[in-house]
Design an enzyme around this catalytic site. Structure first.
Site, PDB file in Angstrom:
ATOM      1  CB  SER A 138      -0.884  -0.003   1.255  1.00 53.41           C
ATOM      2  OG  SER A 138      -1.530   1.250   1.438  1.00 53.41           O
ATOM      3  CE1 TYR A 151      -4.374  -2.252   4.819  1.00 51.59           C
ATOM      4  CE2 TYR A 151      -3.446  -0.041   4.673  1.00 51.59           C
ATOM      5  CZ  TYR A 151      -3.953  -1.167   4.052  1.00 51.59           C
ATOM      6  OH  TYR A 151      -4.013  -1.226   2.687  1.00 51.59           O
TER       7      TYR A 151
END
Length: 260
Positions: A138, A151
């Site tokens: 990401s 995350y």
């Protein structure tokens, strides 16, 4: 001829979002698809849509990941591309509210799933004379993300792991890279989050844009890179800077020894 004619691609988290879009993109380029997911209905639907096979597997369970690769190799003849895409978010910004269960759940999917998938992919690809591994990280794997720090932790881990295994895998003809999307219109974003982005006129990328990037990564032959995807931009490798070296007398600029 398609860019992936004759290739077999195994995709985790293939039932929706980026995983499904990539299955469709790969199939359009001639690949045979093994769609792997924990959620059977969308997983089977994704496989059926591209004339592929479906395997149920929990990405965080090592034995199930191994079994998925074995089933793919048995039915389709091998594995040439492994797209380790399965991932979740938990949306906990306040660490005092983080539960043990939430922490273990996200770590086993986002981190363990990439480790188990890489471990299973290596021997399968060695039997084919090489291959390509891509893991979904990401933009949060490269920058801070205060909305969901755990995350962010998992995506940084994916970057570090893939960059570290890439030099070893090069000797086997296996490339290893990450794709690092910015904000993408998938189920990992809640409806409230999507509404917030819309209210602030911030564009969300379609999953198909990330699928195009994954195809580019697989077909370049490059390795050890992290490809950033942002709205309105072509995907490109992130440029990492070297850390400062030692300044001790007689050791300026030296690098630590690396065992083969």
């Amino acid at each position: 001829m398609g860019a992936l004619d004759g290739k077999v691609a195994l995709i985790t988290g293939a039932g929706s979002g980026i995983g499904r879009a990539t299955a469709e993109r790969f199939a359009a380029e001639g690949a045979r698809i093994c769609a792997v997911d924990f959620d059977d209905e969308p997983g089977r639907a994704a496989a059926d849509a591209v004339g592929g096979m479906y395997v149920h597997a929990d990405a965080g369970e090592a034995s199930e990941v191994e079994a998925a690769f074995a089933a793919c190799a048995s039915e389709l003849g091998g594995v040439d591309v492994a797209y380790l895409n399965a991932g979740i978010a938990i949306g906990v910004a306040d660490m005092t509210e983080l539960t043990d269960a939430e922490y273990r759940r996200i770590m086993r999917v986002n981190v363990d799933g990439v480790v188990w998938g890489t471990r299973a992919a290596i021997p399968a690809m060695q039997r084919r004379g090489g291959g390509a591994i891509v893991a979904t990280s990401s933009l949060a794997g490269l920058i801070p993300f205060a909305m969901d720090p755990v995350y962010d932790l998992t995506k940084h881990a994916v970057v570090g792991f893939i960059r570290s295994v890439a030099p070893t895998l090069r000797a086997f003809g296996i490339t290893a890279n990450t794709v690092n999307p910015g904000m993408t219109d998938t189920n990992i974003l809640s409806d409230d989050a999507k509404a917030l982005f819309a209210a602030n006129d911030f564009p969300l990328m379609p999953a198909s844009q990330i699928a195009d990037a994954v195809l580019a990564i697989v077909t370049t032959g490059r390795t050890g890179e992290c490809w950033v995807c942002q709205p309105g931009r072509d995907a490109e490798p992130y440029r990492f800077h070297d850390v400062p070296g030692p300044r001790s007398a007689g050791a300026q600029g030296r690098r630590p020894p690396v065992t083969p």
